[in-house]
Design a protein around this motif. Structure first.
Motif, PDB file in Angstrom:
ATOM      1  N   SER A 190       3.285   6.209  -6.912  1.00 50.40           N
ATOM      2  CA  SER A 190       2.313   6.095  -7.990  1.00 50.40           C
ATOM      3  C   SER A 190       2.490   7.212  -9.018  1.00 50.40           C
ATOM      4  O   SER A 190       2.716   8.373  -8.678  1.00 50.40           O
ATOM      5  CB  SER A 190       0.895   6.156  -7.422  1.00 50.40           C
ATOM      6  OG  SER A 190      -0.045   6.102  -8.464  1.00 50.40           O
ATOM      7  N   VAL A 228       0.837  -1.205   0.000  1.00 54.57           N
ATOM      8  CA  VAL A 228       0.000   0.000   0.000  1.00 54.57           C
ATOM      9  C   VAL A 228       0.869   1.250   0.000  1.00 54.57           C
ATOM     10  O   VAL A 228       0.632   2.188  -0.773  1.00 54.57           O
ATOM     11  CB  VAL A 228      -0.966  -0.008   1.204  1.00 54.57           C
ATOM     12  CG1 VAL A 228      -1.637   1.340   1.382  1.00 54.57           C
ATOM     13  CG2 VAL A 228      -2.008  -1.098   1.033  1.00 54.57           C
ATOM     14  N   LEU A 243      -1.068  13.259  -3.110  1.00 55.87           N
ATOM     15  CA  LEU A 243       0.061  13.008  -2.195  1.00 55.87           C
ATOM     16  C   LEU A 243       1.317  13.796  -2.580  1.00 55.87           C
ATOM     17  O   LEU A 243       2.397  13.531  -2.055  1.00 55.87           O
ATOM     18  CB  LEU A 243       0.380  11.511  -2.179  1.00 55.87           C
ATOM     19  CG  LEU A 243      -0.719  10.624  -1.599  1.00 55.87           C
ATOM     20  CD1 LEU A 243      -0.375   9.165  -1.798  1.00 55.87           C
ATOM     21  CD2 LEU A 243      -0.946  10.931  -0.148  1.00 55.87           C
ATOM     22  N   THR A 287       2.658   1.625  -3.398  1.00 55.74           N
ATOM     23  CA  THR A 287       1.714   1.998  -4.444  1.00 55.74           C
ATOM     24  C   THR A 287       1.297   3.453  -4.324  1.00 55.74           C
ATOM     25  O   THR A 287       1.216   4.166  -5.324  1.00 55.74           O
ATOM     26  CB  THR A 287       0.468   1.095  -4.387  1.00 55.74           C
ATOM     27  OG1 THR A 287       0.893  -0.264  -4.525  1.00 55.74           O
ATOM     28  CG2 THR A 287      -0.507   1.427  -5.480  1.00 55.74           C
ATOM     29  N   THR A 288       1.030   3.914  -3.116  1.00 50.14           N
ATOM     30  CA  THR A 288       0.579   5.294  -2.954  1.00 50.14           C
ATOM     31  C   THR A 288       1.713   6.301  -3.095  1.00 50.14           C
ATOM     32  O   THR A 288       1.531   7.342  -3.713  1.00 50.14           O
ATOM     33  CB  THR A 288      -0.118   5.494  -1.600  1.00 50.14           C
ATOM     34  OG1 THR A 288       0.757   5.103  -0.549  1.00 50.14           O
ATOM     35  CG2 THR A 288      -1.398   4.711  -1.536  1.00 50.14           C
ATOM     36  N   VAL A 308      -3.818  10.036  -7.673  1.00 46.40           N
ATOM     37  CA  VAL A 308      -3.077   9.627  -6.465  1.00 46.40           C
ATOM     38  C   VAL A 308      -1.841  10.504  -6.306  1.00 46.40           C
ATOM     39  O   VAL A 308      -1.549  10.997  -5.211  1.00 46.40           O
ATOM     40  CB  VAL A 308      -2.684   8.135  -6.540  1.00 46.40           C
ATOM     41  CG1 VAL A 308      -1.812   7.745  -5.365  1.00 46.40           C
ATOM     42  CG2 VAL A 308      -3.923   7.267  -6.599  1.00 46.40           C
ATOM     43  N   HIS A 309      -1.119  10.744  -7.392  1.00 49.60           N
ATOM     44  CA  HIS A 309       0.097  11.561  -7.345  1.00 49.60           C
ATOM     45  C   HIS A 309      -0.219  12.973  -6.866  1.00 49.60           C
ATOM     46  O   HIS A 309       0.474  13.513  -6.014  1.00 49.60           O
ATOM     47  CB  HIS A 309       0.760  11.616  -8.720  1.00 49.60           C
ATOM     48  CG  HIS A 309       1.934  12.538  -8.769  1.00 49.60           C
ATOM     49  ND1 HIS A 309       3.183  12.138  -8.379  1.00 49.60           N
ATOM     50  CD2 HIS A 309       2.032  13.838  -9.142  1.00 49.60           C
ATOM     51  CE1 HIS A 309       4.020  13.157  -8.514  1.00 49.60           C
ATOM     52  NE2 HIS A 309       3.345  14.194  -8.966  1.00 49.60           N
TER      53      HIS A 309
END
Length: 63
Positions: free
Chosen positions: A41, A34, A50, A37-38, A46-47
């Motif tokens: 990414s 997780v 974050l 991936t986060t 998502v990018h």
């Protein structure tokens, strides 16, 4: 008069679950997936959500 109630064991609960080390390994593995991936990414939603966190951590190249 004494009544003796016997509980039938249909399932052995001890054998239904993994051992503690196996459970810990599974949780760490899933948490690692997780996080990887986060944080790494390239998927735009998502990018973008974050982006500031990635810069704040200063060890994840973003651009």
């Amino acid at each position: 008069m004494s009544h003796k109630f016997e509980h039938e064991k249909k399932y052995n609960v001890k054998n239904m679950f993994f051992s503690l080390p196996a459970q810990l390994a599974a949780v760490l593995f899933l948490a690692g997936i997780v996080l990887y991936t986060t944080l790494f990414s390239g998927y735009a939603p998502v990018h973008d959500s974050l982006h500031e966190l990635r810069h704040a951590l200063m060890f994840i190249p973003c651009h």
